[in-house]
Design an enzyme around this catalytic site. Structure first.
Site, PDB file in Angstrom:
ATOM      1  N   GLU A 190      85.320  62.103  -2.059  1.00 47.74           N
ATOM      2  CA  GLU A 190      85.442  62.260  -3.513  1.00 47.74           C
ATOM      3  C   GLU A 190      85.961  61.014  -4.213  1.00 47.74           C
ATOM      4  O   GLU A 190      85.437  60.593  -5.231  1.00 47.74           O
ATOM      5  CB  GLU A 190      86.356  63.440  -3.867  1.00 47.74           C
ATOM      6  CG  GLU A 190      85.677  64.795  -3.808  1.00 47.74           C
ATOM      7  CD  GLU A 190      85.648  65.387  -2.412  1.00 47.74           C
ATOM      8  OE1 GLU A 190      86.259  64.805  -1.501  1.00 47.74           O
ATOM      9  OE2 GLU A 190      85.001  66.446  -2.235  1.00 47.74           O
ATOM     10  N   HIS A 259      91.474  76.681  -3.402  1.00 40.73           N
ATOM     11  CA  HIS A 259      90.125  76.719  -3.982  1.00 40.73           C
ATOM     12  C   HIS A 259      90.055  77.549  -5.259  1.00 40.73           C
ATOM     13  O   HIS A 259      88.986  77.952  -5.663  1.00 40.73           O
ATOM     14  CB  HIS A 259      89.115  77.281  -2.969  1.00 40.73           C
ATOM     15  CG  HIS A 259      88.794  76.345  -1.848  1.00 40.73           C
ATOM     16  ND1 HIS A 259      89.681  76.044  -0.847  1.00 40.73           N
ATOM     17  CD2 HIS A 259      87.676  75.626  -1.580  1.00 40.73           C
ATOM     18  CE1 HIS A 259      89.122  75.196  -0.005  1.00 40.73           C
ATOM     19  NE2 HIS A 259      87.909  74.923  -0.423  1.00 40.73           N
TER      20      HIS A 259
END
Lengths: 457, 333
Positions: A190, A259
């Site tokens: 990322e 998450h």
């Protein structure tokens, strides 16, 4: 012309220091780079180097002197061909040779009072002749495809966006149409691919960065904030960064704490970014198209649970949702419920419950979190005199906190009850199904808040 | 490709004009930085100010091998890169003093300047962040097919950031035209490379990704130029990235407020006296009779005049208008 040597500032905070030791005596030859003296700052003992070449003419401040103010002349250097006779000319000129910089202690209060970027008023939702039923997922895909057809500089990158067709199938079909030059599978990296996309945007391309979920954007937040959001300002307006960061945000289902976080207030906090959070498929398509066309960095906070939900989407090639404009999803008279993303649906359910109690709730879908459509909220509260904010995220320093503060600033006299924030529980998201249900705002909880601001049971 | 053969010809025969040009470019950076140090001392430059003194051969050698469409990005020790990219000394110095005439209107400072015209993409204050960004500039060169290569500068300290390896991986995977220029000045702020790097042959850090690398005498502008020509050619020809580890040295502290107690005075003196890139080239020019002392003196005067003019501009240019506080946050669509 003899040169005055001034007491140097050798740290960002130094205002005075001790002239510890001279390493050159009067009459010594000096080359640039030679150490002239040792200076004790507030932090350390530093060496002061000569910039100019010449001869040490006169030492004005003796070694061991303490409290020598920055910019006090401490010695005079003679340039090539000058003699002691030239010293006098310089010594007549009193004081430091440079004028200290004037600081703007200007009216801070006036600056503080300037509200953050606020959108213009009187936005009227456009009506279209024809609508198609689409899922949010399809709407997002169509938005990207249409913008990629329109602009060769637009490309999509992220994990599993190409061959896998998107981890959540949002980019389905894009590889087939646009090829692997413009639909790019990245490694799981990322920080790297976000920084890379920012560089490509600096060069004039229009990257769409897909985070598999916004939770993973934390790995890359340095590039979102420090590299993308701040560069236009730091470059004095020279270096734009037209880029979109998008992905599912907030709670999904049973995926637990790492998450299931709403990052709305994290990103909305930062000047230099625009932040949008669509609810319906029309929002999703219109806002993503607007984000891709925007010359600034835009964060698009999607929601995994909404991906499969269907809505009417205008069938018009020019359809777009302007950034900064909220939408009244349901008009009402007694209380304003202001919210975004998946909580718009939950709030509409709450409004239906309230209707049975005779309370007419107006539900505002913010759509944009920065800039926020303060005018629409104020206009609504001036009508209802009551407001409830709803978000999945935590209350502390959240979007609801910002709305509460805006209400103090913009419509204090219009409020008939204190603002209530309905938020996610102030804990990391639990995994257990029963606890997860307790974490998130519910239609019942929102309806309760609506009754409370109306002082109804 | 015409440009390629021209570059090859240059490597073969480095004439006196080239050598003198290098000397002048390095001298200008040196004098500029000395003046910046002086203005910092006078309180005219605030905050952080990282000087390039000692490292001049690296950027001057790299830039003399650069192609027309190449882009450059670096971290916070960036004044040398800006001057070598052809940015105006006045605009750079005025940014250091925080004035409206600066490249960023005084809103960026020493670490944050940009010139799209000169394809200089900053000036970045977060150690290592410029590496993926520069890799993205390389991505854009490939995407647009403009034949450019991105020169990504990073220090030996930055090389321990994870995002550097994320960048190496993508650049090698996608064969991006990027040359990573590691300016190994031996110290990551105050921590020597022996103390911060497991394995000090930094040019090998791309080996796992198949990225060729080599160590270069970064105190020799000619050595830098020759290595740069080869590395840039490699990247420009579609072979992917290349790593150059420039063995260099900074004479000054990490920033202005660093007393540099982590190294001996003898070490600094030895580098200055025996390996200074400017003095070495000057002696070579004089010994070979390519230039006489008077010409160099005149050049020194010219450079000093440019730097003095920059310093004067940096003091006379006004601070940004208070209205500038609110501008350049977003582009109005």
């Amino acid at each position: 012309m003899a040169i005055e040597i001034l007491m140097p500032a050798l740290s960002p905070t130094m205002t005075e220091g001790k002239l510890a030791r001279w390493l050159k005596a009067e009459g010594d030859a000096v080359k640039s780079g030679d150490v002239l003296a040792e200076i004790e700052t507030d932090k350390a003992t530093m060496e002061m180097e000569a910039v100019d070449e010449g001869t040490m003419g006169k030492i004005l401040v003796a070694a061991g002197t303490e409290g020598v103010a920055v910019n006090t002349p401490i010695a005079i250097m003679l340039e090539e061909g000058e003699t002691a006779a030239d010293l006098g000319k310089v010594m007549e000129k009193a004081g430091p040779s440079s004028t200290p910089v004037a600081h703007n202690d200007g009216p801070q209060a006036a600056l503080m009072a300037q509200a953050p970027a606020v959108a213009a008023p009187a936005h009227v939702e456009k009506e279209y002749d024809k609508y198609n039923r689409q899922t949010v997922r399809e709407a997002l895909r169509d938005a990207m495809a249409e913008e990629m057809r329109r602009d060769e500089g637009v490309f999509l990158l992220g994990e599993e966006v190409a061959q896998y067709q998107g981890a959540y199938k949002v980019s389905q079909g894009l590889l087939d149409e646009f090829g692997d030059r413009r639909v790019i599978d990245t490694p799981i990296t990322e920080m790297g691919f976000t920084g890379l996309a920012v560089g490509a945007a600096f060069a004039g391309l229009k990257p769409i960065v897909e985070f598999m979920t916004m939770n993973f954007s934390m790995q890359a937040i340095d590039h979102v904030i420090n590299s993308a959001a701040k560069t236009l300002y730091m470059s004095g307006g020279q270096q734009p960064c037209p880029i979109v960061f998008r992905g599912p945000n907030g709670a999904a289902a049973r995926v637990a704490a790492q998450h299931s976080q709403d990052f709305a207030s994290w990103y909305a906090h930062c000047p230099g970014l625009k932040v949008v959070a669509p609810w319906s498929a029309a929002d999703a398509k219109g806002l993503l198209k607007a984000a891709i066309r925007d010359p600034n960095p835009v964060v698009v906070l999607e929601n995994e649970i909404l991906y499969g939900q269907s809505f009417d989407v205008p069938d018009d090639p020019d359809f777009i949702v302007p950034i900064g404009k909220a939408k009244i999803e349901r008009p009402g008279e007694h209380v304003t419920i202001v919210t975004y993303s998946r909580m718009v649906g939950t709030s509409l359910e709450a409004a239906a419950m309230l209707e049975k109690d005779g309370i007419s709730a107006e539900v505002i879908n913010l759509r944009s979190l920065r800039p926020i459509d303060i005018d629409s909220i104020v206009a609504s509260v001036k009508k209802t005199n009551r407001i409830v904010s709803v978000e999945e995220g935590w209350a502390y320093a959240g979007i609801g906190s910002e709305i509460a503060a805006l209400m103090m600033e913009h419509c204090f006299d219009w409020l008939d009850a204190p603002v209530i924030r309905v938020c996610g529980a102030d804990v990391p998201m639990p995994y257990a199904a029963n606890l997860e249900r307790l974490y998130l705002p519910t239609p019942e909880g929102i309806a309760d808040a609506g009754r409370k601001v109306c002082y109804a049971k | 490709m015409a440009t390629t053969s021209k570059r090859k010809a240059k490597v073969a025969e480095i004439g006196p004009d080239q050598l003198i040009g290098w000397y002048r470019d390095m001298l200008q950076i040196r004098r500029f930085e000395e003046k910046a140090g002086q203005l910092y001392g006078m309180g005219l430059i605030g905050g952080f100010c990282h000087l390039y003194i000692g490292q001049e051969a690296v950027v001057v050698g790299m830039q003399s091998a650069a192609g027309e469409t190449d882009s450059v990005i670096t971290s916070y020790r960036d004044h040398g890169q800006m001057l070598a990219c052809g940015m105006d000394a006045k605009g750079v110095m005025a940014e250091l003093t925080g004035r409206i005439g600066g490249y960023s209107k005084g809103k960026g400072g020493s670490m944050h300047m940009f010139s799209r015209e000169k394809r200089f993409y900053g000036g970045h204050g977060i150690v290592g962040a410029q590496v993926p960004i520069g890799t993205g500039l390389g991505f854009a060169h490939k995407y647009t097919g403009d034949q450019g290569v991105c020169h990504v500068y990073l220090g030996d300290g930055a090389l321990n950031q994870g995002q550097v390896y994320e960048s190496f991986n993508m650049a090698a995977l996608w064969k991006l035209p990027v040359v990573y220029v590691i300016e190994n000045n031996k110290y990551a702020m105050g921590t020597s490379s022996e103390r911060h790097a497991a394995g000090t042959e930094l040019f090998k850090r791309g080996a796992a990704y198949g990225i060729p690398g080599e160590a270069v005498d970064g105190m020799s502008v000619q050595a830098v130029y020759e290595a740069a020509s080869k590395a840039l050619e490699h990247a420009r020809s579609g072979n992917g990235p290349y790593i150059l580890e420039m063995k260099t040295y900074r004479y000054r502290g990490h920033s202005m407020s660093d007393p540099a107690k982590y190294r001996t005075k003898e070490e600094v003196t030895k580098m200055r006296e025996q390996h200074d890139p400017i003095d070495t080239l000057k002696n070579r020019l004089l010994e070979a009779g390519l230039v006489d002392e008077a010409v160099l003196k005149e050049m020194d005067r010219e450079v000093k005049a440019i730097v003095s003019e920059a310093a004067e501009f940096a003091q006379s240019s006004p601070e940004p208008d208070v209205s500038e506080l609110w501008t350049d946050v977003l582009i109005e669509a």
